[in-house]
Design an enzyme around this catalytic site. Structure first.
Site, PDB file in Angstrom:
ATOM      1  N   LEU A  18      33.670  48.506  23.475  1.00 48.83           N
ATOM      2  CA  LEU A  18      33.835  49.945  23.305  1.00 48.83           C
ATOM      3  C   LEU A  18      33.239  50.387  21.970  1.00 48.83           C
ATOM      4  O   LEU A  18      32.538  51.401  21.888  1.00 48.83           O
ATOM      5  CB  LEU A  18      35.333  50.277  23.365  1.00 48.83           C
ATOM      6  CG  LEU A  18      35.713  51.727  23.154  1.00 48.83           C
ATOM      7  CD1 LEU A  18      35.103  52.593  24.236  1.00 48.83           C
ATOM      8  CD2 LEU A  18      37.239  51.879  23.147  1.00 48.83           C
ATOM      9  N   ASP A 147      34.955  29.986  18.616  1.00 43.22           N
ATOM     10  CA  ASP A 147      34.869  29.356  19.940  1.00 43.22           C
ATOM     11  C   ASP A 147      33.703  28.367  19.956  1.00 43.22           C
ATOM     12  O   ASP A 147      32.618  28.689  19.453  1.00 43.22           O
ATOM     13  CB  ASP A 147      34.549  30.405  21.033  1.00 43.22           C
ATOM     14  CG  ASP A 147      35.703  31.355  21.277  1.00 43.22           C
ATOM     15  OD1 ASP A 147      36.795  31.106  20.741  1.00 43.22           O
ATOM     16  OD2 ASP A 147      35.490  32.358  21.996  1.00 43.22           O
ATOM     17  N   LYS A 187      48.311  42.798   7.561  1.00 39.40           N
ATOM     18  CA  LYS A 187      47.844  41.520   7.021  1.00 39.40           C
ATOM     19  C   LYS A 187      46.328  41.364   7.142  1.00 39.40           C
ATOM     20  O   LYS A 187      45.752  41.580   8.208  1.00 39.40           O
ATOM     21  CB  LYS A 187      48.533  40.376   7.784  1.00 39.40           C
ATOM     22  CG  LYS A 187      50.025  40.299   7.485  1.00 39.40           C
ATOM     23  CD  LYS A 187      50.219  39.924   6.027  1.00 39.40           C
ATOM     24  CE  LYS A 187      51.666  39.781   5.636  1.00 39.40           C
ATOM     25  NZ  LYS A 187      51.808  39.647   4.170  1.00 39.40           N
ATOM     26  N   PRO A 190      43.836  37.096   8.605  1.00 39.65           N
ATOM     27  CA  PRO A 190      43.018  36.717   9.774  1.00 39.65           C
ATOM     28  C   PRO A 190      41.583  37.237   9.658  1.00 39.65           C
ATOM     29  O   PRO A 190      40.630  36.547  10.031  1.00 39.65           O
ATOM     30  CB  PRO A 190      43.742  37.376  10.953  1.00 39.65           C
ATOM     31  CG  PRO A 190      45.147  37.568  10.489  1.00 39.65           C
ATOM     32  CD  PRO A 190      45.075  37.796   9.001  1.00 39.65           C
ATOM     33  N   GLY A 354      36.712  45.354  47.640  1.00 40.70           N
ATOM     34  CA  GLY A 354      37.526  44.152  47.565  1.00 40.70           C
ATOM     35  C   GLY A 354      37.053  43.075  48.519  1.00 40.70           C
ATOM     36  O   GLY A 354      36.196  43.312  49.371  1.00 40.70           O
ATOM     37  N   CYS A 381      33.182  51.086  49.578  1.00 42.13           N
ATOM     38  CA  CYS A 381      32.821  49.736  50.027  1.00 42.13           C
ATOM     39  C   CYS A 381      33.879  49.195  50.993  1.00 42.13           C
ATOM     40  O   CYS A 381      33.942  49.657  52.123  1.00 42.13           O
ATOM     41  CB  CYS A 381      32.570  48.818  48.843  1.00 42.13           C
ATOM     42  SG  CYS A 381      31.435  47.482  49.277  1.00 42.13           S
ATOM     43  N   GLY A 383      36.727  50.066  51.156  1.00 43.44           N
ATOM     44  CA  GLY A 383      37.472  51.263  51.546  1.00 43.44           C
ATOM     45  C   GLY A 383      36.827  51.993  52.719  1.00 43.44           C
ATOM     46  O   GLY A 383      37.504  52.681  53.487  1.00 43.44           O
ATOM     47  N   MET A 384      35.517  51.847  52.873  1.00 45.93           N
ATOM     48  CA  MET A 384      34.853  52.425  54.047  1.00 45.93           C
ATOM     49  C   MET A 384      35.083  51.525  55.266  1.00 45.93           C
ATOM     50  O   MET A 384      35.312  52.007  56.380  1.00 45.93           O
ATOM     51  CB  MET A 384      33.345  52.558  53.805  1.00 45.93           C
ATOM     52  CG  MET A 384      32.574  52.729  55.094  1.00 45.93           C
ATOM     53  SD  MET A 384      30.834  53.081  54.851  1.00 45.93           S
ATOM     54  CE  MET A 384      30.155  52.347  56.324  1.00 45.93           C
ATOM     55  N   HIS A 507      28.714  51.846  45.829  1.00 45.76           N
ATOM     56  CA  HIS A 507      29.654  51.998  44.709  1.00 45.76           C
ATOM     57  C   HIS A 507      29.244  53.158  43.797  1.00 45.76           C
ATOM     58  O   HIS A 507      28.584  52.945  42.788  1.00 45.76           O
ATOM     59  CB  HIS A 507      29.706  50.702  43.894  1.00 45.76           C
ATOM     60  CG  HIS A 507      30.367  49.582  44.621  1.00 45.76           C
ATOM     61  ND1 HIS A 507      31.713  49.354  44.563  1.00 45.76           N
ATOM     62  CD2 HIS A 507      29.858  48.637  45.458  1.00 45.76           C
ATOM     63  CE1 HIS A 507      32.020  48.314  45.319  1.00 45.76           C
ATOM     64  NE2 HIS A 507      30.909  47.862  45.878  1.00 45.76           N
ATOM     65  N   GLU A 509      30.914  54.621  41.721  1.00 41.24           N
ATOM     66  CA  GLU A 509      31.554  54.541  40.399  1.00 41.24           C
ATOM     67  C   GLU A 509      30.636  53.954  39.331  1.00 41.24           C
ATOM     68  O   GLU A 509      30.898  54.114  38.145  1.00 41.24           O
ATOM     69  CB  GLU A 509      32.867  53.749  40.481  1.00 41.24           C
ATOM     70  CG  GLU A 509      32.736  52.236  40.667  1.00 41.24           C
ATOM     71  CD  GLU A 509      32.639  51.792  42.122  1.00 41.24           C
ATOM     72  OE1 GLU A 509      32.239  52.619  42.982  1.00 41.24           O
ATOM     73  OE2 GLU A 509      32.951  50.618  42.413  1.00 41.24           O
TER      74      GLU A 509
HETATM   75  N1  GLN Z   1      34.186  42.387  51.321  1.00 39.96           N
HETATM   76  C1  GLN Z   1      33.364  43.445  51.774  1.00 39.96           C
HETATM   77  C2  GLN Z   1      31.929  43.021  51.993  1.00 39.96           C
HETATM   78  O1  GLN Z   1      31.509  42.012  51.506  1.00 39.96           O
HETATM   79  C3  GLN Z   1      33.422  44.608  50.818  1.00 39.96           C
HETATM   80  C4  GLN Z   1      32.766  44.308  49.522  1.00 39.96           C
HETATM   81  C5  GLN Z   1      33.142  45.292  48.439  1.00 39.96           C
HETATM   82  O2  GLN Z   1      34.073  46.066  48.598  1.00 39.96           O
HETATM   83  N2  GLN Z   1      32.446  45.247  47.314  1.00 39.96           N
HETATM   84  O3  GLN Z   1      31.188  43.707  52.656  1.00 39.96           O
END
Ligand code: GLN
Length: 533
Positions: A18, A147, A187, A190, A354, A381, A383-384, A507, A509
């Protein structure tokens, strides 16, 4: 070309990305052409194969690169569009070194971290620097100083600054200044120790950004300055931002971060023009209305898993003079309690992308509730795909309709694997990725919102809408209104006879900016506001 490197010390999650992005905003405001990028020391080639539980959202670029979510910050805070060159991981570095070795490019040399690994890292910066449309490259180094994995990157930076000249390179180090309640004291140790760690490698910060939950006074800044060998004004408090993260550039400008950096790099520019940015922040923090939007997902406990979606809702809220209160709903809770309990208190439902079958039935229940109750629905995605499965099952009587992702033997595969995915074995970087064109029916709600019939949006999926069922859907009022230019891939579906029901395979977004909210998000929040009213 000028270079800024941003490192982090003490702990992770300091908001380094950020801070880097906010500096990008300020330098752009000064008329400089900025490019931002991230180096991630982990060994994955890219975060595309990592679970959101591990790593938050995977941010997808135009060219299909699956990248760290900080690149989302960079694209939202600056005007630059990024490419796969702008997210380098140790996985990519070692992949290159080993490939070079197998091809015999090292001519018999013993292949080592120095110089071979560090060369690959430096070469990436040089490669990006070849672009003639930028003045300054800001590179954030992921991880924390100390690291083991990060060492080759820091060593590469040490060599790099000698090669391009110290006057062209600035280092910003972000640290934590913790408050010890019992002692009622902030402090600095660190910070001192993490700067000492940097110095061991031969790097000295020009600016130290001190993350703290409490104000840091001048005495403390002087103390840090003395121990860390920087000027007191270059020890900059980076307090938690109030109201919105988009305040970060304004706060850092008040602390003169951009002045100090420009002076250090010999850049002479006017004060930054932040008028538009300030107006946007005002709209976010002083809205006239508020509305509750439910996001139903499986990674809902993790703030970062749907980062760009939450940000896009904020942008769209500001555009509607509205505070969007995001209600995070775990899809398994809907399976347990039924949809009414969770969805009756929201004015809009968003189902994001997802993978994997956990929580799928809860999402289907939620989509049904939205369709039947006139609750504005925005599917992205997965969601569709969910909206389609739901409609096939409950409006078209195809009871066991499903996606073959979740039920390979379903008699009604209304969502199925994309044709060119059928032979794909590898998991990394093999989905349908990146920006593709969608053609939109002129009489659709989406075309009205976009104000155009052709859009370019980013994708990340393996499964697609099976168009064999379209006739069934259309007869019952569920339309495919957007497709790939050849018509073969379904991209947008709508229910025209619903206050707002739009679901997209891509997407959106990933392209919304605080100063340029995405039209579909904007329309969705407007519809939610109307429902609330
Ligand atoms: N799992 C679904 C696909 O592979 C949707 C992918 C997603 O939502 N990015 O088509």
């Amino acid at each position: 070309m000028k270079y800024i490197f941003v490192t982090g010390g003490v702990v992770s999650s300091l908001g380094k990305g950020l801070a880097a992005a906010a500096l990008g905003t300020l330098l752009e405001g000064r008329g400089l052409r900025v490019l931002m990028q991230k180096f991630d020391p982990y060994l994955n080639v890219d975060p595309g194969t990592m679970s959101p539980f591990q790593h938050g959202e995977v941010y997808v670029l135009d060219d299909g690169a699956e990248t760290d979510l900080d690149l989302g910050h960079y694209e939202r805070f600056t005007s630059g569009r990024l490419s796969r060159l702008n997210n380098l991981t140790s996985g990519q570095v070692y992949e290159t070194v080993i490939k070079n070795e197998r091809e015999g490019l090292y001519l018999g040399a013993t292949v080592q971290v120095i110089p071979h690994v560090t060369d690959v890292i430096k070469n990436r910066v040089h490669e990006v620097a070849k672009r003639d449309d930028i003045d300054i490259i800001i590179t954030e180094i992921g991880g924390t100083t100390g690291d083991i994995e990060g060492l080759p990157f820091l060593e590469a930076l040490r060599q790099f600054k000698d090669e391009v000249g110290h006057e062209n390179v600035a280092f910003i180090h972000t640290t934590l200044v913790p408050y010890i309640k019992a002692a009622e004291e902030l402090k600095t140790k660190p910070t001192q120790q993490s700067v000492a760690k940097l110095r061991e490698i031969g790097l000295a910060p020009d600016v130290i950004l001190c993350r703290s939950e409490h104000p840091i006074d001048m005495d403390l800044r002087r103390k840090i300055a003395m121990f860390c060998n920087v000027r007191p004004e270059a020890v900059i408090p980076f307090l938690d931002v109030k109201g919105t993260i988009y305040r970060a550039p304004l706060n850092l400008h008040e602390q003169r971060l951009d002045d100090i950096i420009c002076a250090r790099l010999g850049l002479e520019t006017a004060e930054p023009d932040l008028i538009e940015w300030r107006n946007m922040v005002d709209r976010i923090v002083n809205p006239s209305h508020s509305v509750k939007i439910g996001v139903v997902g499986k990674y809902i406990d993790l703030k970062d898993a749907y980062k760009s979606i939450y940000e896009s809702l904020t942008h769209a809220g500001a555009a509607n003079d509205t505070h969007v209160e995001i209600v995070r709903i775990d899809s398994s809770d809907i399976e347990e309690d039924g949809p009414e309990k969770h969805l009756s208190r929201i004015s809009g439902l968003l189902i994001p992308g997802g993978f994997g079958d956990r929580g799928i039935e809860g999402k289907i229940l939620a989509a049904r509730y939205a369709r039947e109750n006139g609750l504005p629905y925005f599917g992205i995605c997965l969601g569709m795909q969910i909206a389609t499965i739901e409609f096939a099952r409950n409006a078209c009587g195809l009871e066991s309709a499903h996606s073959t992702e979740f039920d390979e033997g379903t008699p009604h595969p209304v969502i199925c694997l994309l044709e060119d995915q059928k032979s794909v074995q590898d998991k990394g970087g093999t989905m349908r990725l990146g920006t593709w064109e969608t053609r939109i029916a002129p009489d659709s709600r989406s075309a009205a919102l976009y104000g155009t019939e052709s859009v370019h949006e980013r994708h990340r999926h393996r499964y697609e809408l099976n168009q064999n069922y379209l006739r069934d859907y259309e007869e019952r009022g569920f339309r495919l209104v957007g497709t790939s230019p050849d018509g073969r891939l379904g991209e947008i579906v709508e229910i025209p006879d619903h206050p707002f029901f739009i679901a997209v395979q891509f997407h959106p977004e990933f392209q919304s900016k605080p100063t340029a909210p995405h039209p579909l998000f904007r329309g969705f929040v407007a519809a939610a506001l109307e429902r609330k009213g």
